[in-house]
Each structure stands twice: as structure tokens, then as C-alpha cells.
Write a protein that holds these residues in place. Structure first.
Motif, mmCIF file in Angstrom:
data_model
loop_
_atom_site.group_PDB
_atom_site.id
_atom_site.type_symbol
_atom_site.label_atom_id
_atom_site.label_comp_id
_atom_site.label_asym_id
_atom_site.label_seq_id
_atom_site.Cartn_x
_atom_site.Cartn_y
_atom_site.Cartn_z
ATOM 1 N N GLU A 1 0.827 -1.207 0.000
ATOM 2 C CA GLU A 1 0.000 0.000 0.000
ATOM 3 C C GLU A 1 0.860 1.255 0.000
ATOM 4 O OE1 GLU A 1 -3.905 -1.934 2.274
ATOM 5 O OE2 GLU A 1 -2.394 -0.844 3.423
ATOM 6 N N PHE A 2 1.983 1.209 0.715
ATOM 7 C CA PHE A 2 2.891 2.356 0.702
ATOM 8 C C PHE A 2 3.452 2.587 -0.701
ATOM 9 C CE2 PHE A 2 7.321 3.776 0.745
ATOM 10 C CZ PHE A 2 7.166 5.048 1.272
ATOM 11 N N PHE A 3 3.898 1.508 -1.373
ATOM 12 C CA PHE A 3 4.481 1.658 -2.706
ATOM 13 C C PHE A 3 3.434 2.057 -3.743
ATOM 14 C CE2 PHE A 3 7.790 -1.458 -1.032
ATOM 15 C CZ PHE A 3 8.730 -0.444 -0.802
ATOM 16 N N VAL A 4 2.207 1.574 -3.598
ATOM 17 C CA VAL A 4 1.143 2.006 -4.515
ATOM 18 C C VAL A 4 0.937 3.516 -4.399
ATOM 19 C CG1 VAL A 4 -1.344 1.917 -4.925
ATOM 20 C CG2 VAL A 4 -0.061 -0.204 -4.648
ATOM 21 N N LYS A 5 0.885 4.010 -3.183
ATOM 22 C CA LYS A 5 0.715 5.454 -2.965
ATOM 23 C C LYS A 5 1.883 6.228 -3.551
ATOM 24 C CE LYS A 5 -0.157 8.853 0.680
ATOM 25 N NZ LYS A 5 -0.409 9.047 2.138
ATOM 26 N N LYS A 6 3.102 5.734 -3.302
ATOM 27 C CA LYS A 6 4.310 6.425 -3.768
ATOM 28 C C LYS A 6 4.359 6.497 -5.288
ATOM 29 C CE LYS A 6 9.363 5.928 -3.792
ATOM 30 N NZ LYS A 6 10.534 5.177 -3.242
ATOM 31 N N TYR A 7 4.131 5.378 -5.969
ATOM 32 C CA TYR A 7 4.306 5.358 -7.421
ATOM 33 C C TYR A 7 3.078 5.877 -8.165
ATOM 34 C CZ TYR A 7 8.759 3.169 -6.683
ATOM 35 O OH TYR A 7 10.059 2.933 -6.297
ATOM 36 N N SER A 8 1.931 5.877 -7.528
ATOM 37 C CA SER A 8 0.784 6.558 -8.143
ATOM 38 C C SER A 8 1.056 8.049 -8.211
ATOM 39 C CB SER A 8 -0.482 6.281 -7.329
ATOM 40 O OG SER A 8 -0.828 4.910 -7.361
ATOM 41 N N ALA A 9 1.568 8.609 -7.114
ATOM 42 C CA ALA A 9 1.890 10.040 -7.088
ATOM 43 C C ALA A 9 3.021 10.361 -8.059
ATOM 44 C CB ALA A 9 2.263 10.462 -5.671
ATOM 45 N N ALA A 10 4.065 9.513 -8.100
ATOM 46 C CA ALA A 10 5.214 9.777 -8.957
ATOM 47 C C ALA A 10 4.852 9.756 -10.433
ATOM 48 C CB ALA A 10 6.318 8.754 -8.675
ATOM 49 N N ASN A 11 3.841 8.945 -10.796
ATOM 50 C CA ASN A 11 3.451 8.829 -12.201
ATOM 51 C C ASN A 11 2.194 9.632 -12.539
ATOM 52 O OD1 ASN A 11 5.302 6.652 -13.511
ATOM 53 N ND2 ASN A 11 4.767 5.781 -11.522
ATOM 54 N N GLY A 12 1.735 10.456 -11.593
ATOM 55 C CA GLY A 12 0.557 11.287 -11.845
ATOM 56 C C GLY A 12 -0.704 10.483 -12.067
ATOM 57 N N MET A 13 -0.853 9.370 -11.362
ATOM 58 C CA MET A 13 -2.003 8.490 -11.540
ATOM 59 C C MET A 13 -2.837 8.445 -10.263
ATOM 60 S SD MET A 13 0.097 5.418 -13.457
ATOM 61 C CE MET A 13 -1.351 4.459 -13.928
ATOM 62 N N GLU B 1 -4.608 6.931 -7.129
ATOM 63 C CA GLU B 1 -4.278 5.808 -6.254
ATOM 64 C C GLU B 1 -5.445 4.818 -6.211
ATOM 65 O OE1 GLU B 1 -3.211 4.995 -1.548
ATOM 66 O OE2 GLU B 1 -3.051 7.025 -2.361
ATOM 67 N N LYS B 2 -5.139 3.535 -6.349
ATOM 68 C CA LYS B 2 -6.171 2.497 -6.355
ATOM 69 C C LYS B 2 -5.967 1.540 -5.181
ATOM 70 C CE LYS B 2 -6.264 2.268 -11.447
ATOM 71 N NZ LYS B 2 -6.053 1.335 -12.585
#
Length: 457
Positions: free
Chosen positions: A303-315, A317-318
Motif C-alpha cells: 500500500e505504501f508503494f502504490v501510494k508512492k508510485y501513483s503520485a510519482a506517475n501522476g495516476m 491511487e487504487k
């Protein structure tokens, strides 16, 4: 994070500096590219350079890399000219920040380029015990050896210990002993004087001096050549170093942390690691269990990495689907947290629905992750594995023999540290000492104590 701003501080760049400071950066300033290289060479240290794109960024990066000073660069400029901004990126800048500045953009760029966002995500009791021990010893000045498999989070733990220490506001400097060629590592650690060897065009301050007042992490210390280990041992003992080609020692005030994914006790037996250096480094040992031994951490990390990489890629969060969670927990993760992070980065990019589906969780070769076994099958398999392990190890032994083996094995794991072993075993230090005395009186070999915290018998 340490930010070195390069360029004349006109109005807009001054505003950008203030925004960076508000975002938590420690900012210093020079006006020219040559001054920036000199500052790094002198040991000022920086995690990021913010450079006016009117300067020759390519030459600045080349001059730094010629002396193995690899610091990421972001370019900035007023009334951004697209051609000049593109030229700065081609020259090696990681990002471009237009001026007048935007506070959120600056904060995002600093976070993305510096990649300091590596918090300790812990839910599993196995890791909570390690954190408890880390919290206990972090405020001390003791050297700490952090061990564990590759990708298990040893550097993250080192940063956690530094952040909990009395040196938290001072520099944290990391040196990867495995990534630097043997003939260059001595200069990287201790620095050199002008003319000390071919290519030494000026005095260069090493990582020991750069970390003065703070913490120095010797990452993958097991890869250091034995000859250099002798010089490192003296530096740790005397708290002074000799620059290559220098004529007088230099005092340093640092705390040493080290990591290894190898068994250093075995390396000592093999003759590839000095025993006295191991004793100096391993005052306290923090062993990080592999991810397969701390399953309660898996979903929290996901869940931490989903939040991190959703923000980094402008997507957007799911959430992670139930089936995906089952597969994530069931996987053994031979690459540990590093493998899990990469898998979740891919999942963020590959997911097409409202949730991160199981088919988006892919292995490094692109294959989908195997289906999780049913709960009943998983329990039965786990129980059988545990029963087989007990049968192989303990059947035919008395309770006293099992207890003795557990205590001796735990003490060997802790390299003789009595306090650490007692904490792991859940017994008092007095009880442990009484047991060890019984074993010694009976002629049973007992791992000798080391110098340092809690090592005395």
C-alpha cells in the motif's frame, strides 16, 4: 536533504531557495560551476544541485564525475526557454524547474530526485522486535552492524537509526563498499592530497570527513579488501584518518554503521574479514528478517508503494484487490522488499480497473504471479513443514538438550553478545549467564563474549 544552489541569487532564485528551505532542505550557495566542484571537493557535501541553466551544466557534471562526485542536478531558469530547458536535460540535469517558482513543484522535485521518502513500514512482530532493539541503541554512540539478505531494507534501517540518534541533525553519509573499485575506495573514504596519485589534481575530502559530526554508513562492508580493513580499523579505534598522500592525521567525530548480506563470522574463518574489525563494528547486531519471515509487513509495504508510485506517475491511487493481496502474501519474495517495490511499481502502471488486479502483479520476467493456495491448504502445508522441521531437529532430544542448543545457537547468531541473545530468547541476562556457567562447567563450548554493550559474561 542538503541542497547546493549554483548561480547568482537574483530575486526569483532567492524565492526558490526559501521554498526549498521550507520544504526541509538545508541550503548552501555558490555562484559558479567551478565553485560548486570546489565545494564538493572540500567536503561540503550535497544530495542535490540546483543549477541556473545559464551555466554550463554539462561541464559541471563532467568535472564532478571526473572526481567520482556524482550528485544529481536539477536545472532552473527565469522565463523558461524551451530550447535551453531541453538542452539542460540533455546535458544531464534530472529535472527542470521554471522560475518564478511554484512551492509544490519544488517540493515534489526535491522528493523525487533525492528519493529520501523511505520510511520504516513495520507491522509484523518479527520486525517490531528489531525496531524495539534499534530504538534502544540508537541514542548511544555504539557501532551497529545491520545484517540481512539483499533487498531486506538494511540501508533504510541505518537511516532510521541515524534519525533516532543524537546526531540526527548532522550528515548521514553512505558509502557502498561493493560499488567502488578497490583501488579507489581508500581515497573515497579517507580523501587525498593534491598529487597523491595520477589524476589527483586537488585535495579531495573523503567520506569520513564529510560525515564529521554525523553518521557514516559502510554499506556491504564484507566486500572491502582485507588490506584496507586494517586502515579502517585504526580510523574507528583512534577516530582519526590519514588522507592518501597526507602528512598528518585528521581527527573525525563520527558514528559508524555497517551492513552486510554475508555471514561475517564465516568470512573471518575464511580469512577474508578481520576478526578485530568485526568486533569493533558489531557492538550491536540488528538482523533484519527476510520478507518471507514477516508476512504481516507485505500488504502495508504494498500500500505504501502504490501510494508512492501513483503520485510519482501522476495516476490516481487504487486499492489492491482481495485476490491480489492473497497472491502477494503467498509469494516468497526472494528479492525481499526491493523485489516487492518493483512489483508494485509495475502493478501501478499495468492496472486497468478500479482496483489493482491480480494480473497486474507480475514477476521480473513478466509472468503473472501464481495463484495463492486455499487457506486450508496453506495452513496444512505450513503445519506439515513445521512438523517436519521439528522432527528433523529435535526428535530424540531431551528438553534440556533442546534448550541448550537453542541458547548456544542464539548466542552464536549474536556473535557472543549476551544482552542481545537474552532479548531474543526472552529471558533475563542473569538467567542466561547462569545457563552458560552450567554449560561451561560441563565442558560444553560456549561462544566467547565480545567487547561492547552487553557482551560481558
Amino acid at each position: 536533504m542538503r541542497l547546493l544552489v549554483v548561480g547568482k541569487l537574483n530575486g526569483q532564485l532567492s524565492v526558490a531557495v526559501k521554498m526549498a528551505m521550507n520544504a526541509g532542505a538545508k541550503v548552501s550557495h555558490v555562484e559558479s560551476a567551478e565553485q560548486a566542484t570546489n565545494a564538493l571537493r572540500a567536503g561540503q557535501g550535497a544530495d542535490l544541485l540546483m543549477v541556473d541553466y545559464a551555466l554550463d551544466i554539462a561541464s559541471l557534471i563532467a568535472a564532478n564525475e571526473a572526481e567520482r562526485m556524482r550528485v544529481p542536478v536539477v536545472a532552473c531558469g527565469v522565463d523558461a526557454d524551451p530550447m535551453r530547458a531541453a538542452a539542460a536535460i540533455k546535458a544531464g540535469a534530472k529535472e527542470f524547474i521554471p522560475l518564478p517558482p511554484d512551492a509544490e513543484l519544488i517540493a515534489a522535485v526535491l522528493a523525487a530526485v533525492a528519493d529520501d521518502d523511505k520510511p520504516m513500514v513495520v507491522r509484523d512482530p518479527a520486525m517490531e522486535q528489531v525496531i524495539k532493539l534499534a530504538d534502544q541503541v540508537a541514542p548511544s554512540e555504539a557501532s551497529i552492524l545491520i545484517t540481512g539478505e539483499s533487498g531486506s531494507g538494511k540501508e533504510v534501517m541505518a537511516r532510521y537509526v541515524h534519525g533516532k540518534s543524537r546526531r540526527a541533525k548532522a550528515p548521514f553519509i553512505s558509502v557502498n563498499c561493493a560499488a567502488i573499485p578497490e583501488n579507489l575506495l581508500e581515497s573515497e573514504l579517507f580523501g587525498h592530497e593534491k598529487g597523491a596519485f595520477t589524476g589527483a589534481m586537488a585535495r579531495r575530502i573523503g567520506k569520513f570527513e564529510e560525515a564529521d559530526g554525523g553518521t557514516l554508513l559502510l554499506d556491504e562492508i564484507s566486500e572491502m579488501d582485507v588490506r584496507l580493513q586494517a586502515k579502517l580499523l585504526r580510523a574507528i579505534q583512534e577516530r582519526e584518518i590519514d588522507r592518501v598522500g597526507g602528512s598528518r592525521p585528521v581527527k573525525v567525530n563520527i558514528r559508524i554503521l555497517a551492513t552486510s548480506n554475508r555471514d561475517l563470522a564465516q568470512a573471518v574463518k575464511d580469512g577474508t574479514f578481520r576478526e578485530d574489525l568485526l568486533y569493533r563494528l558489531n557492538v550491536v547486531n540488528l538482523r533484519l528478517p527476510p520478507l518471507r519471515e514477516r508476512p504481516a509487513d507485505v500488504i502495508s509495504l504494498c500500500e505504501f508503494f502504490v501510494k508512492k508510485y501513483s503520485a510519482a506517475n501522476g495516476m490516481a491511487e487504487k486499492p489492491i484487490s482481495a485476490e491480489a493481496k492473497r497472491r502477494l502474501i503467498a509469494h516468497r519474495w526472494p528479492g525481499n522488499v526491493r523485489e516487492l517495490e518493483n512489483a508494485m511499481h509495475r502493478a501501478v502502471l499495468l492496472s486497468t480497473g478500479a482496483e489493482i488486479e491480480e494480473f497486474a502483479i507480475r514477476l521480473p520476467d513478466g509472468q503473472q504471479m501464481a495463484s495463492a493456495p486455499s487457506p486450508d491448504a496453506a495452513v496444512a502445508r505450513g503445519a506439515q513443514m513445521a512438523a517436519d522441521a521439528v522432527s528433523r531437529t529435535f526428535v530424540g532430544s531431551t528438553v534440556a538438550e533442546v534448550e541448550q542448543k537453542l541458547i548456544i545457537d542464539t548466542l552464536e547468531h549474536c556473535l557472543g553478545n549476551r544482552t542481545h541473545a537474552a532479548n531474543i530468547l526472552g529471558i533475563s541476562i542473569r538467567t542466561l549467564r547462569n545457563k552458560l556457567k552450567e554449560y561451561g562447567d560441563a565442558g560444553i563450548p560456549v561462544p566467547p563474549p565480545q567487547g561492547g554493550i552487553g557482551a560481558a559474561a
